[in-house]
Design a protein around this motif. Structure first.
Motif, PDB file in Angstrom:
ATOM      1  N   ALA A  66     -13.889   8.573 -14.116  1.00 55.69           N
ATOM      2  CA  ALA A  66     -12.904   7.483 -14.144  1.00 55.69           C
ATOM      3  C   ALA A  66     -11.593   7.947 -13.505  1.00 55.69           C
ATOM      4  CB  ALA A  66     -12.652   7.029 -15.579  1.00 55.69           C
ATOM      5  N   GLN A  67     -11.208   9.189 -13.778  1.00 54.95           N
ATOM      6  CA  GLN A  67      -9.965   9.713 -13.190  1.00 54.95           C
ATOM      7  C   GLN A  67     -10.102   9.861 -11.679  1.00 54.95           C
ATOM      8  OE1 GLN A  67      -9.916  13.235 -15.750  1.00 54.95           O
ATOM      9  NE2 GLN A  67      -8.168  12.402 -16.891  1.00 54.95           N
ATOM     10  N   LEU A  68     -11.276  10.299 -11.236  1.00 52.33           N
ATOM     11  CA  LEU A  68     -11.488  10.463  -9.789  1.00 52.33           C
ATOM     12  C   LEU A  68     -11.466   9.121  -9.079  1.00 52.33           C
ATOM     13  CD1 LEU A  68     -14.312  13.135 -10.123  1.00 52.33           C
ATOM     14  CD2 LEU A  68     -12.008  13.545  -9.217  1.00 52.33           C
ATOM     15  N   MET A  69     -12.142   8.133  -9.663  1.00 53.11           N
ATOM     16  CA  MET A  69     -12.165   6.796  -9.037  1.00 53.11           C
ATOM     17  C   MET A  69     -10.765   6.174  -9.036  1.00 53.11           C
ATOM     18  SD  MET A  69     -15.173   5.931  -7.853  1.00 53.11           S
ATOM     19  CE  MET A  69     -15.259   4.145  -7.848  1.00 53.11           C
ATOM     20  N   TRP A  70     -10.000   6.401 -10.088  1.00 52.83           N
ATOM     21  CA  TRP A  70      -8.634   5.877 -10.146  1.00 52.83           C
ATOM     22  C   TRP A  70      -7.790   6.490  -9.021  1.00 52.83           C
ATOM     23  CZ3 TRP A  70      -3.784   8.002 -10.720  1.00 52.83           C
ATOM     24  CH2 TRP A  70      -2.735   7.099 -10.977  1.00 52.83           C
ATOM     25  N   LEU A  71      -7.928   7.810  -8.856  1.00 48.82           N
ATOM     26  CA  LEU A  71      -7.153   8.472  -7.798  1.00 48.82           C
ATOM     27  C   LEU A  71      -7.461   7.886  -6.421  1.00 48.82           C
ATOM     28  CD1 LEU A  71      -7.454  12.204  -8.917  1.00 48.82           C
ATOM     29  CD2 LEU A  71      -5.282  11.001  -8.484  1.00 48.82           C
ATOM     30  N   ALA A  72      -8.731   7.584  -6.176  1.00 51.38           N
ATOM     31  CA  ALA A  72      -9.154   7.124  -4.852  1.00 51.38           C
ATOM     32  C   ALA A  72      -8.812   5.656  -4.591  1.00 51.38           C
ATOM     33  CB  ALA A  72     -10.663   7.327  -4.691  1.00 51.38           C
ATOM     34  N   THR A  73      -8.365   4.961  -5.621  1.00 46.89           N
ATOM     35  CA  THR A  73      -8.057   3.531  -5.460  1.00 46.89           C
ATOM     36  C   THR A  73      -6.616   3.261  -5.906  1.00 46.89           C
ATOM     37  OG1 THR A  73      -9.094   3.103  -7.633  1.00 46.89           O
ATOM     38  CG2 THR A  73     -10.481   2.814  -5.671  1.00 46.89           C
ATOM     39  N   GLU A  74      -6.449   3.008  -7.191  1.00 45.82           N
ATOM     40  CA  GLU A  74      -5.133   2.639  -7.725  1.00 45.82           C
ATOM     41  C   GLU A  74      -4.109   3.768  -7.600  1.00 45.82           C
ATOM     42  OE1 GLU A  74      -4.423  -0.508  -9.534  1.00 45.82           O
ATOM     43  OE2 GLU A  74      -2.372   0.226  -9.330  1.00 45.82           O
ATOM     44  N   GLY A  75      -4.542   5.017  -7.791  1.00 47.39           N
ATOM     45  CA  GLY A  75      -3.601   6.140  -7.696  1.00 47.39           C
ATOM     46  C   GLY A  75      -2.995   6.223  -6.307  1.00 47.39           C
ATOM     47  N   SER A  76      -3.856   6.133  -5.290  1.00 44.59           N
ATOM     48  CA  SER A  76      -3.331   6.159  -3.920  1.00 44.59           C
ATOM     49  C   SER A  76      -2.470   4.936  -3.645  1.00 44.59           C
ATOM     50  CB  SER A  76      -4.484   6.233  -2.911  1.00 44.59           C
ATOM     51  OG  SER A  76      -5.010   7.542  -2.861  1.00 44.59           O
ATOM     52  N   ALA A  77      -2.892   3.772  -4.140  1.00 47.79           N
ATOM     53  CA  ALA A  77      -2.094   2.555  -3.926  1.00 47.79           C
ATOM     54  C   ALA A  77      -0.712   2.699  -4.564  1.00 47.79           C
ATOM     55  CB  ALA A  77      -2.827   1.335  -4.482  1.00 47.79           C
ATOM     56  N   GLN A  78      -0.666   3.268  -5.762  1.00 47.34           N
ATOM     57  CA  GLN A  78       0.640   3.480  -6.419  1.00 47.34           C
ATOM     58  C   GLN A  78       1.495   4.453  -5.618  1.00 47.34           C
ATOM     59  OE1 GLN A  78       0.460   4.523 -10.607  1.00 47.34           O
ATOM     60  NE2 GLN A  78      -0.661   2.654 -11.127  1.00 47.34           N
ATOM     61  N   ALA A  79       0.864   5.513  -5.109  1.00 46.02           N
ATOM     62  CA  ALA A  79       1.605   6.482  -4.299  1.00 46.02           C
ATOM     63  C   ALA A  79       2.235   5.785  -3.084  1.00 46.02           C
ATOM     64  CB  ALA A  79       0.687   7.617  -3.854  1.00 46.02           C
ATOM     65  N   LEU A  80       1.490   4.844  -2.505  1.00 45.17           N
ATOM     66  CA  LEU A  80       1.970   4.107  -1.325  1.00 45.17           C
ATOM     67  C   LEU A  80       2.893   2.946  -1.695  1.00 45.17           C
ATOM     68  CD1 LEU A  80      -1.400   3.831   0.666  1.00 45.17           C
ATOM     69  CD2 LEU A  80       0.438   5.494   1.024  1.00 45.17           C
ATOM     70  N   LYS A  81       3.170   2.798  -2.994  1.00 49.98           N
ATOM     71  CA  LYS A  81       3.999   1.700  -3.503  1.00 49.98           C
ATOM     72  C   LYS A  81       3.384   0.340  -3.120  1.00 49.98           C
ATOM     73  CE  LYS A  81       7.056   4.703  -5.061  1.00 49.98           C
ATOM     74  NZ  LYS A  81       6.369   5.975  -4.863  1.00 49.98           N
ATOM     75  N   MET A  82       2.041   0.304  -3.115  1.00 48.71           N
ATOM     76  CA  MET A  82       1.328  -0.936  -2.806  1.00 48.71           C
ATOM     77  C   MET A  82       0.439  -1.347  -3.975  1.00 48.71           C
ATOM     78  SD  MET A  82       0.458   0.021   1.136  1.00 48.71           S
ATOM     79  CE  MET A  82      -0.239  -1.504   1.728  1.00 48.71           C
ATOM     80  N   SER A  83       0.803  -0.874  -5.156  1.00 46.28           N
ATOM     81  CA  SER A  83       0.023  -1.207  -6.344  1.00 46.28           C
ATOM     82  C   SER A  83       0.042  -2.717  -6.561  1.00 46.28           C
ATOM     83  CB  SER A  83       0.657  -0.499  -7.542  1.00 46.28           C
ATOM     84  OG  SER A  83      -0.032  -0.816  -8.702  1.00 46.28           O
ATOM     85  N   GLY A  84      -1.112  -3.257  -6.902  1.00 42.60           N
ATOM     86  CA  GLY A  84      -1.211  -4.712  -7.091  1.00 42.60           C
ATOM     87  C   GLY A  84      -1.625  -5.420  -5.824  1.00 42.60           C
ATOM     88  N   GLN A  85      -1.384  -4.773  -4.662  1.00 40.89           N
ATOM     89  CA  GLN A  85      -1.783  -5.394  -3.389  1.00 40.89           C
ATOM     90  C   GLN A  85      -3.117  -4.853  -2.902  1.00 40.89           C
ATOM     91  OE1 GLN A  85       1.498  -4.921  -0.504  1.00 40.89           O
ATOM     92  NE2 GLN A  85       2.786  -4.549  -2.269  1.00 40.89           N
ATOM     93  N   ILE A  86      -3.304  -3.548  -3.027  1.00 39.94           N
ATOM     94  CA  ILE A  86      -4.548  -2.909  -2.597  1.00 39.94           C
ATOM     95  C   ILE A  86      -5.003  -1.950  -3.702  1.00 39.94           C
ATOM     96  CG2 ILE A  86      -4.093  -3.063  -0.104  1.00 39.94           C
ATOM     97  CD1 ILE A  86      -3.269  -0.056  -0.243  1.00 39.94           C
ATOM     98  N   GLY A  87      -6.233  -1.462  -3.590  1.00 37.81           N
ATOM     99  CA  GLY A  87      -6.711  -0.430  -4.521  1.00 37.81           C
ATOM    100  C   GLY A  87      -6.985  -0.946  -5.913  1.00 37.81           C
ATOM    101  N   ARG A  88      -7.042  -2.267  -6.076  1.00 37.55           N
ATOM    102  CA  ARG A  88      -7.226  -2.816  -7.422  1.00 37.55           C
ATOM    103  C   ARG A  88      -8.305  -3.887  -7.422  1.00 37.55           C
ATOM    104  NH1 ARG A  88      -2.123  -4.756 -10.793  1.00 37.55           N
ATOM    105  NH2 ARG A  88      -1.763  -2.517 -10.557  1.00 37.55           N
ATOM    106  N   LEU A  89      -9.229  -3.772  -8.366  1.00 41.72           N
ATOM    107  CA  LEU A  89     -10.213  -4.830  -8.564  1.00 41.72           C
ATOM    108  C   LEU A  89      -9.654  -5.730  -9.662  1.00 41.72           C
ATOM    109  CD1 LEU A  89     -13.089  -5.284  -7.266  1.00 41.72           C
ATOM    110  CD2 LEU A  89     -13.989  -4.698  -9.520  1.00 41.72           C
ATOM    111  N   GLY A  90      -8.746  -6.591  -9.260  1.00 45.97           N
ATOM    112  CA  GLY A  90      -8.084  -7.443 -10.244  1.00 45.97           C
ATOM    113  C   GLY A  90      -7.407  -8.606  -9.539  1.00 45.97           C
ATOM    114  N   ALA A  91      -7.126  -9.656 -10.293  1.00 52.69           N
ATOM    115  CA  ALA A  91      -6.548 -10.872  -9.720  1.00 52.69           C
ATOM    116  C   ALA A  91      -5.231 -10.563  -9.020  1.00 52.69           C
ATOM    117  CB  ALA A  91      -6.335 -11.897 -10.821  1.00 52.69           C
TER     118      ALA A  91
END
Ligand code: GUN
Ligand code: ZN
Length: 434
Positions: free
Chosen positions: A350-375
């Protein structure tokens, strides 16, 4: 655009599993669904409930494949695609022997176009839907990358790599031309479609203090842009920085003193950090980018993922191709796991998958736009076959839960594990017939 429902096992996250219990961070449904409309994810939840609520939506049923956010590669070099897996050198020799001669070719727009397109297509075959790339000193290399990404409707981050010393003549700009060309590229591309510009000094050894200051000034004029560079990757490099910048408190200070430390900063590698550097990165909210296949391939060292996460430093995950030896974020997660083991921490899938999706998106300050399986997020989606090769299949067949089923694919999977990819709500590869 018509509505579309994807059915399968779905995996998303509601918090950071590096700091919270991973059990509390995951949103997993073994019979889940994702509703897509107009390029975006509109809803996730039970597949049956989504079908009942949206009876006219088209349906693609992936069976027991795993539907996840598309992978987000937070640091790579598209101009190095052609020389990936070049033998036998460590960082500085590797740059001089393999990297700089290849990068010198990117003044030729046709060559840059070909490599940019090839790189983005390769990334997609590995389930990576966002790339964050260094270009070369040539503005044409920046145009080539953003044009190729726009053709594929991919969200990308990139910038002109700036170097005005310790590089061959044909790969050097100046403080002024680095400023002027970066500004022109930024104004041309930042926020156009899904493109984001990142101001890109390669690293302190290849920029004079004047160039770093010029790029710091540009960043202060455009603070909403990202800034990407390298930090403390190998010991001889750190020693070289100390010689080149005798006044600096440490490597990070060479950036900080020139206006190149900020919340929107991305610092690749960050292996040999001092306590002061860790505190500053954390305080500022800047991100470090972990590039594990690169760190083993060019012999850099062991990134302290858990130490940095505990210090509340934002962490993204990246291939760093061509210093990295794979385009695959699955292989990259496997390398992160291996480095974690060498440091005494077994990272959970779970930690590895988070890093490869939401973690990277947060690093890029694009959280909520990419890297998320959510509305609300872009419908950039990767579908993983958890039994893509005989060896993975025989291991997954005895799995006791989703993590035991997924981990063999993380450790042994490659492009064959990528069953399908969606970019902004469009399928970019055909589903394998059931
Ligand atoms: N440091 C400066 N440039 C580079 C590069 O191209 N790759 C890696 N891995 N490190 C760097
Ligand atoms: Zn790099």
């Amino acid at each position: 655009m018509e509505q579309h429902i994807l059915l399968g096992q779905t995996l998303g996250f509601c918090s950071n599993p590096l700091v919270a219990d991973w059990q509390d961070s995951v949103v997993f449904d073994s019979a889940g669904g994702v509703l897509i409309d107009d390029g975006k994810i509109v809803a996730t939840g039970s597949g049956a409930a989504l079908r009942a609520a949206h009876p006219r939506a088209r349906v693609t049923d992936y069976g027991d494949a795993l539907i996840t956010a598309g992978f987000v590669d937070a640091h790579m070099h598209y101009p190095q695609t052609g020389m990936i897996a070049s033998w036998g050198k460590q960082l500085i020799d590797w740059l001089n022997t393999y990297t700089f001669p290849e990068e010198a070719r990117f003044g030729d727009k046709a060559y840059a176009d070909a490599v940019a397109g090839r790189t983005l297509d390769l990334a997609l075959t590995y389930g990576t839907t966002t790339l964050t790339s260094f270009c070369t000193i040539h503005p044409a290399s920046v145009d080539a990358f953003f044009e190729a990404a726009a053709l594929r409707n991919m969200a990308v981050v990139a910038g002109k790599t700036c170097m005005d010393r310790n590089a061959p003549d044909n790969l050097r700009d100046t403080a002024q031309t680095a400023y002027d060309d970066s500004k022109a590229m930024l104004e041309k591309w930042h926020g156009v479609g899904r493109a984001q510009y990142a101001i890109t000094p390669r690293f302190s050894p290849t920029s004079t203090p004047e160039q770093l200051a010029a790029l710091g000034a540009l960043w202060s004029e455009h603070p909403q842009c990202l800034m990407q560079t390298h930090l403390s990757e190998q010991k001889p490099e750190v020693a070289w920085v100390k010689d080149l910048f005798p006044q600096a408190r440490d490597y990070l200070d060479t950036y900080e003193a020139h206006g190149l430390l900020g919340e929107n900063g991305l610092y690749g590698h960050a292996i040999y950090l001092t306590p002061r550097e860790i505190d500053r990165l954390s305080e500022i909210g800047a991100a470090v980018i972990h590039c594990p296949t690169s760190n083993t391939f060019i012999g850099s060292g062991l990134f302290d993922l858990m130490g940095l996460a505990k210090a509340s430093v934002s962490i993204g995950l990246a291939t760093d191709t061509g210093g990295g030896s794979s385009f695959s974020m699955l292989r990259t997660m496997a390398a992160a796991y291996e480095i974690g083991q060498l440091r005494g921490t077994a990272l959970h899938p779970a930690q590895l998958m988070w890093l490869a999706t939401e973690g990277s998106a947060q690093a890029l300050k694009m959280s909520g736009q990419i890297g998320r399986l959510g509305a609300g997020a872009a419908a950039d989606i990767t579908v993983l076959d958890l039994g893509s090769t005989p060896v993975i299949r025989q291991r997954a067949s005895r799995a006791t839960d989703i993590w035991d089923a997924l981990f063999p694919t993380i450790m042994m999977g490659d492009d064959r594990a990528v069953k399908d990819v969606w970019v902004a709500g469009r399928q970019v590869s055909r589903p394998t017939p059931a």
